[in-house]
Write an enzyme that holds these catalytic residues in place. Structure first.
Site, mmCIF file in Angstrom:
data_model
loop_
_atom_site.group_PDB
_atom_site.id
_atom_site.type_symbol
_atom_site.label_atom_id
_atom_site.label_comp_id
_atom_site.label_asym_id
_atom_site.label_seq_id
_atom_site.Cartn_x
_atom_site.Cartn_y
_atom_site.Cartn_z
ATOM 1 N N LYS A 33 15.691 34.024 -19.650
ATOM 2 C CA LYS A 33 16.052 33.562 -20.994
ATOM 3 C C LYS A 33 14.826 33.343 -21.880
ATOM 4 C CE LYS A 33 16.991 29.167 -21.028
ATOM 5 N NZ LYS A 33 15.952 28.476 -21.818
ATOM 6 N N THR A 34 13.830 32.616 -21.367
ATOM 7 C CA THR A 34 12.643 32.283 -22.167
ATOM 8 C C THR A 34 11.881 33.540 -22.552
ATOM 9 O OG1 THR A 34 12.501 30.198 -20.951
ATOM 10 C CG2 THR A 34 10.584 30.826 -22.235
ATOM 11 N N ASP A 225 17.084 27.503 -28.832
ATOM 12 C CA ASP A 225 17.115 27.542 -27.362
ATOM 13 C C ASP A 225 18.038 26.420 -26.849
ATOM 14 O OD1 ASP A 225 16.503 28.262 -24.783
ATOM 15 O OD2 ASP A 225 14.526 27.321 -24.754
ATOM 16 N N GLU A 226 18.590 26.598 -25.660
ATOM 17 C CA GLU A 226 19.434 25.566 -25.003
ATOM 18 C C GLU A 226 20.517 25.068 -25.969
ATOM 19 O OE1 GLU A 226 19.058 25.282 -21.960
ATOM 20 O OE2 GLU A 226 16.953 25.280 -21.361
ATOM 21 N N GLN A 256 25.229 25.307 -17.743
ATOM 22 C CA GLN A 256 24.142 24.346 -17.567
ATOM 23 C C GLN A 256 24.163 23.265 -18.645
ATOM 24 O OE1 GLN A 256 20.249 25.970 -16.109
ATOM 25 N NE2 GLN A 256 21.182 27.951 -16.570
ATOM 26 N N ARG A 614 18.221 25.902 -8.810
ATOM 27 C CA ARG A 614 16.763 25.688 -8.858
ATOM 28 C C ARG A 614 16.094 26.358 -7.655
ATOM 29 N NH1 ARG A 614 16.615 25.793 -13.302
ATOM 30 N NH2 ARG A 614 18.842 26.152 -13.103
#
Length: 778
Positions: A33-34, A225-226, A256, A614
């Site tokens: 994503k980043t 973002d997010e 998430q 994670r």
């Protein structure tokens, strides 16, 4: 990095190359994503879009810094500096400083942190002569924060009869008045609090159309973002700024969304396609982080949620190890299992500590884990908070206990003399310090001898100091006859320390109560272990053990690789080769406060999904069958989330017990036959409706009790020996915590009789039979 597009897969490349119009990138865990967000900004700039016309909003300063550094490698450092990039609060503070005069604020307005706000609200409560017990400053601030993030101004509050009625029902009818005074005082001081940075930006864009038009023209391309973590206030600002050009790109993963308790609204991402016409949707579904088993297991969990966007996360990574599930007897054994497993993985696979993370639902769980890691010599680091023994509420409780052992402990004395508040202020403490230095005595000795020292204090303060001394002395007397747990329990009750923490009512306050409960559990664990080994179980020895732990904590300021310990909320965005998720029990995870509605339960499930994703190579899930709560051993039930994972991805390290909900109904057999209507009354019922009770035969004085068996005829139960002479060398026995083992040797007699036992999983232990509760198997 001129060939940056070559490093992208097809789905990522499409999202980066799309230029105009509204778009949503649904990015699964570990899907890059980043990277996509970073390269999209870099690509826009390489296509001629001015850096000053791009607004990129993130949720952490760290994320913004990392993205800027990556963009600089593509377009150059100078151009990257021109980007409007940062957190919502930092970007909007920058806008507010430019436009502050329109709202009547100076451009150099102060930003209050939470402590500043709490102090100001405390002052207002005092000035209004309100009951501090009903109007706790932290609770009031939390309520005001909710108002602001929901865009409820003072005026809106007074126009909302439901809110006013709710505060009356909560015995806080003056909430609106406090809110009004608080806003007024902040304004007069030229100060905004953290929530004002969003509220005032909304006010600026709503009340001044020319300001809105100015920033709409400036921010021609907006990236968020997010997006699943945005609240209502953030949502409205973004929607207003993007309204003119509609070049808005939001990135996120509904799976998430885990910050509902902070006001995040998952509906913002779920409804994005309704908010804008002709939305382009891009899905990043390939996971690059985790093994196939972990990815598919995580999918099987999140599929149970009904509120979600349609996507299917997949990976080309190898299957990898099964997810290991461990059932332990207690949280202490859970801690030992995690520490042993990390140690073995390190040795067998030549790994370093920083390859491992331990994730838990609440901070209080760290205590047993820290103890186990410390005893195994494994370096660790706490994230998002202090090490367990360094937390304020723990240090406060331990300071009381230290004072019982050593009343001349000056630091412990200063810490608790006015906590919980008993009206002994800094002026009085300063006078005590002067007197202690003058007479060459400790502070405690001074308050023990107030009639003999020259101390200019009023009679009320004198009585308070004498009461404190008397309380500590009474605890010292109790410590001579009670064990460490009983003394600690007495201290937290009589000092009203827990009552003070419970009165807070905020999530942080609840967490602090849990931490003190966990300290009590630790003391109980300590006593049990020490007694079983026939060793010192005193309060003094416990405090020595803790002192060693805290001194080790202080030596963590180096660059050694360390195991990471953190709550799952803090782990979002991070990744580790080996992840241990502990405390998978009902009412712990999912939390007891999150199982009343479907939306709350689904957020807990998303939290579990975040935790599992994670892990790169291996994931371990563990739960305890029992945990101490206030010194009482409570039976625990395995988390429903364990059942929701497809069993083909799991390897159970301990035999599977009955699952939740099985055989919960009674058997009808236990009630016998239904009696027929053939009951005969052998004796008539008296006129009053009740027959007179027979007088009890009088027992002759000192008559020997009847029906006692002779001692020689009494047969001991061979399978439930707590302490008797039937245990012999060679016996196979079972211990509640250590499991099965063989008796190697016996020594001592009577209450001091010990057994040396070799346990299959825990090695050789020496246990005092009086406390060991051994079961003889053969």
């Amino acid at each position: 990095m001129s060939n940056y597009l070559d490093s992208l897969n097809e789905a990522q490349k499409e999202a980066v190359l799309h230029k105009n119009g509204p778009m949503i990138i649904i990015a699964g865990a570990g899907s890059g994503k980043t990277r996509v967000l970073t390269f999209r900004i870099a690509h826009l700039m390489s296509q001629g879009v001015d850096a000053f016309n791009i607004l990129s909003l993130t949720f952490t300063n760290k994320a913004a810094r990392e993205m800027k550094e990556r963009i600089a490698k593509v377009v150059g450092t100078t151009e990257a500096k021109n980007l409007w990039m940062g957190t919502f609060h930092s970007v909007f503070a920058r806008i507010l400083r430019s436009e502050a005069d329109k709202l009547g604020y100076p451009s150099n307005f102060t930003i209050y942190d939470s402590q500043d706000s709490v102090r100001l609200i405390g002052t207002i409560i005092k000035e209004l002569q309100l009951d501090k017990e009903k109007y706790k400053a932290k609770q009031v601030l939390s309520r005001i924060s909710q108002f602001k993030n929901s865009l409820i101004t003072v005026k809106a509050y007074y126009n909302n009869s439901d809110l006013i009625e709710a505060d009356k029902m909560a015995s806080r009818p003056k909430m609106g008045e406090i809110y009004h005074h608080y806003v007024e005082r902040c304004f007069k001081s030229g100060a905004m609090d953290f929530d004002d940075l969003l509220l005032r930006t909304n006010e600026l864009l709503t009340r001044f159309p020319e300001v809105l038009a100015k920033y709409q023209d400036r921010f021609r391309y907006i990236l968020v973002d997010e997006y699943q973590d945005t609240n209502h206030s953030q949502y409205l600002i973004v929607k207003a700024l993007a309204d003119r050009f509609q070049n808005i790109c939001v990135v996120g993963d509904d799976s998430q969304s885990i910050y509902g308790f902070r006001g995040a609204n998952i509906q913002n991402i779920l409804n994005f396609q309704r908010d804008y016409e002709d939305v382009k949707t891009f899905k990043l579904e390939q996971n690059y982080r985790s093994s196939s088993n972990i990815v598919e297991a995580a999918n099987s969990i999140i599929d149970k949620n009904k509120t979600k966007l349609d996507k299917e996360i997949w990976t080309e990574n190898e299957a990898g190890s099964m997810i290991k599930v461990m059932r332990t007897f207690s949280e202490a054994e859970e801690g030992r299992f995690v520490a042993d497993s990390i140690f073995e993985n390190k040795m067998n696979k030549q790994l370093t500590n920083d390859n491992f993370a331990i994730l838990y639902r609440t901070n209080a769980q760290s205590r047993a884990l820290e103890d186990a890691l410390r005893k195994k010599g494994i370096d660790y680091k706490m994230y998002g908070g202090l090490s367990f023994y360094q937390r304020k509420e723990i240090k406060d409780t331990l300071s009381y206990l230290r004072l019982l052992i050593n009343p001349n402990d000056e630091e412990a004395f200063k810490r608790v003399i006015n906590y919980p508040a008993r009206g002994i202020g800094t002026t009085t403490l300063d006078k005590l310090n002067v007197a202690a230095n003058h007479y060459g005595k400790s502070l405690f000795e001074i308050i023990q001898n107030l009639d003999k020292v020259d101390l200019k204090i009023n009679s009320g303060t004198k009585i308070k100091l004498q009461n404190f001394a008397t309380m500590i002395q009474s605890f010292q007397i109790s410590a001579k006859v009670k064990d460490a747990f009983e003394v600690a329990e007495l201290v937290v009750k009589q000092t009203k320390l827990i009552k003070d923490l419970e009165a807070d009512g905020t999530p942080e306050g609840i967490s602090r109560v849990e931490n003190v409960q966990e300290l009590m559990n630790g003391i109980k664990d300590f006593i049990t272990e020490q007694k079983e080994k026939g060793e010192d179980a005193s309060l003094a020895f416990f405090l020595e053990d803790v002192a060693l732990a805290t001194s080790l904590d202080k030596e963590q300021n180096d660059d050694k690789p360390r195991v990471s310990l953190m709550t799952i909320h803090l782990s979002k965005g991070l990744e580790y080769q080996y992840v241990y998720i502990v405390g998978l029990e009902e009412t712990l995870f999912p939390s007891a406060m999150s199982i009343n509605t479907r939306s709350e339960l689904e957020e807990e499930r998303r939290l579990f999904y975040v935790a599992l994703t994670r892990a790169e190579k291996e994931a371990y899930l563990s739960y305890a069958e029992s945990r101490y709560r206030w010194g009482k051993l409570i039976d625990c039930e395995p988390s429903r989330f364990l059942e929701e994972i497809d069993d083909k991805y799991l390897e159970h390290l301990t035999p599977v017990r009955k699952q939740r909900g099985e055989n919960k109904f009674l058997s009808s057999d236990i009630f016998g036959e239904i009696p027929q209507n053939t009951i005969r009354f052998k004796k008539p019922i008296s006129k009053s409706g009740f027959s007179k009770p027979k007088p009890k035969p009088t027992q002759p004085k000192f008559a020997p009790p009847k029906n006692l068996k002779k001692v020689s005829k009494t047969i001991p139960n061979q399978n439930t020996n707590l302490f008797d002479s039937n245990i012999t060398i060679g016996n196979i026995v079972e211990h509640q915590r250590f499991g099965k083992g063989e008796v190697l040797n016996l020594e001592g007699a009577g209450a001091n009789k010990k057994a040396e036992i070799k346990f299959a999983e825990h090695g050789v232990k020496k246990l005092l039979l009086q406390f060991a509760k051994l079961k003889i198997l053969g």
